[in-house]
Design a protein around this motif. Structure first.
Motif, short mmCIF file in Angstrom:
data_model
loop_
_atom_site.label_atom_id
_atom_site.label_comp_id
_atom_site.label_asym_id
_atom_site.label_seq_id
_atom_site.Cartn_x
_atom_site.Cartn_y
_atom_site.Cartn_z
N UNK A 77 1.51 69.08 52.28
CA UNK A 77 0.18 69.69 52.19
C UNK A 77 -0.51 69.03 51.02
N UNK A 78 -1.63 68.39 51.28
CA UNK A 78 -2.29 67.59 50.25
C UNK A 78 -2.90 68.38 49.12
N UNK A 79 -3.34 69.60 49.39
CA UNK A 79 -4.00 70.38 48.34
C UNK A 79 -3.20 71.63 47.99
N UNK A 80 -1.88 71.55 48.08
CA UNK A 80 -1.03 72.73 47.85
C UNK A 80 -1.22 73.30 46.45
N UNK A 81 -1.02 72.47 45.45
CA UNK A 81 -1.23 72.89 44.06
C UNK A 81 -0.46 74.17 43.73
N UNK A 82 0.77 74.27 44.23
CA UNK A 82 1.61 75.42 43.94
C UNK A 82 1.39 76.63 44.82
N UNK A 83 0.44 76.55 45.75
CA UNK A 83 0.11 77.73 46.58
C UNK A 83 0.94 77.73 47.88
N UNK A 84 2.23 77.51 47.77
CA UNK A 84 3.07 77.32 48.94
C UNK A 84 3.10 78.56 49.84
#
Length: 329
Positions: A77-84
């Motif tokens: 996911x390219x824009x995950x930024x820890x928000x799994x």
């Protein structure tokens, strides 16, 4: 405004977007998947996308097509930024919510598995493009039922079995240590690699068995293949069939961004009739990517363009000013 000065301004303004474009064009790249214990997708790729041996991998191909296996290093996911947990719904963990890889989410008790024991364990992550970031590996809780869709609550999120930040890649693998707790029977390891140089994250599911051999299927009906990772030769052979950008760190696809985009179709013989037509509608590609040096190359190019624009502007402006001075005399 004098013609020369106007031309210089236009030149500088025209070059500025090019500099910004160079910065924004750092392409996404393929990155990898768990190699030890081997992930589901890497295991099925090792079996052969066109004719996998195991029932589970054949079912995965039937559900999602062969292209997912050729793209084994692109579950991300390219824009995950820890928000799994926010971005990936229950039942879709192994595919990271990506329809292309939906076959990996099949709830089955016969996925080829790696035999492990409780205690220290060295994890190996097969990498095709290194990046800075943190690996976190979770194990399913006691009582995990592989015949049920995998949910976040099935993972012991409070006690990861391994974490590693910025390990050094060697021989095509990141290697880091962890500890496997007491478990019995079939379990699952869920790996998350969150990059620190980008919001992009990668995910993989690895099936394991504690305290038993992997060769006997549940119920003893037929032998269950043991898990095995793809060889270097297999990885090389399948590179031309992959639609994931890698090694060269991307193509010139303007759709490479952090937003959901349609999957680019494979060219020529790489196209697969079984691949889903809209496989990539939920796929998120990274805003930045490639090797650690790629963004700096882009920044250097942008800086060069910007500097060139400034030189052109300054040179023409000085000529214009000198010209005015001479006219004044």
């Amino acid at each position: 405004m004098p013609a020369r000065r106007k031309a210089a301004t236009v030149a500088a303004v025209g070059l500025a977007p090019l500099a910004l474009t160079a910065l924004a064009a750092s392409p996404a790249a393929a990155h990898g998947s768990m190699g030890g214990p081997v992930s589901r997708v890497a295991q099925c790729y090792a079996e052969g996308p066109e004719s996998p041996r195991s029932d589970a991998c054949r079912a995965a191909v039937a559900a999602g097509g062969t292209q997912a296996l050729y793209d084994w290093n692109g579950i991300r996911i390219g824009d995950a930024n820890g928000r799994h947990q926010e971005l990936i719904p229950d039942g879709r963990l192994c595919s990271a919510g990506n329809d292309e890889f939906k076959g990996l989410d099949l709830a089955r008790a016969d996925w080829p598995a790696t035999s492990v024991r409780s205690g220290s364990y060295t994890f190996e992550y097969r990498v095709t493009a290194p990046h800075k970031g943190t690996f976190t590996v979770y194990l399913t809780k006691p009582g995990y039922d592989p015949a049920q869709p995998l949910a976040w609550d099935d993972l012991d999120l409070s006690h990861p079995v391994a974490t590693a930040t910025d390990p050094v890649a060697s021989g095509g693998f990141y290697r880091f240590s962890g500890t496997l707790p007491e478990r019995s029977g079939r379990q699952l390891l869920y790996a998350v690699w969150q990059r620190s140089d980008s919001p992009e994250a990668f995910y993989s599911c690895s099936d394991v068995t504690f305290g038993g051999e992997t060769g006997a299927a549940k119920g003893g009906s037929s032998p269950e293949p043991s898990a095995s990772a793809p060889s270097d030769e297999q990885i090389e052979e399948g590179t031309g069939r992959s639609t994931v950008e890698h090694h060269g760190h991307g193509d010139d696809d303007a759709g490479t961004s952090a937003e959901p985009v349609a999957e680019a179709a494979s060219a020529g013989p790489a196209a697969d009739a079984n691949a889903p037509q809209a496989a990539g509608t939920s796929r998120r590609l990274a805003e930045t990517g490639g090797s650690g040096i790629t963004p700096y190359l882009a920044m250097g190019g942008a800086a060069t363009l910007a500097a060139g624009a400034a030189i052109v502007f300054g040179s023409v402006r000085r000529r214009a000013v000198n010209g005015v001075g001479r006219l004044g005399r």
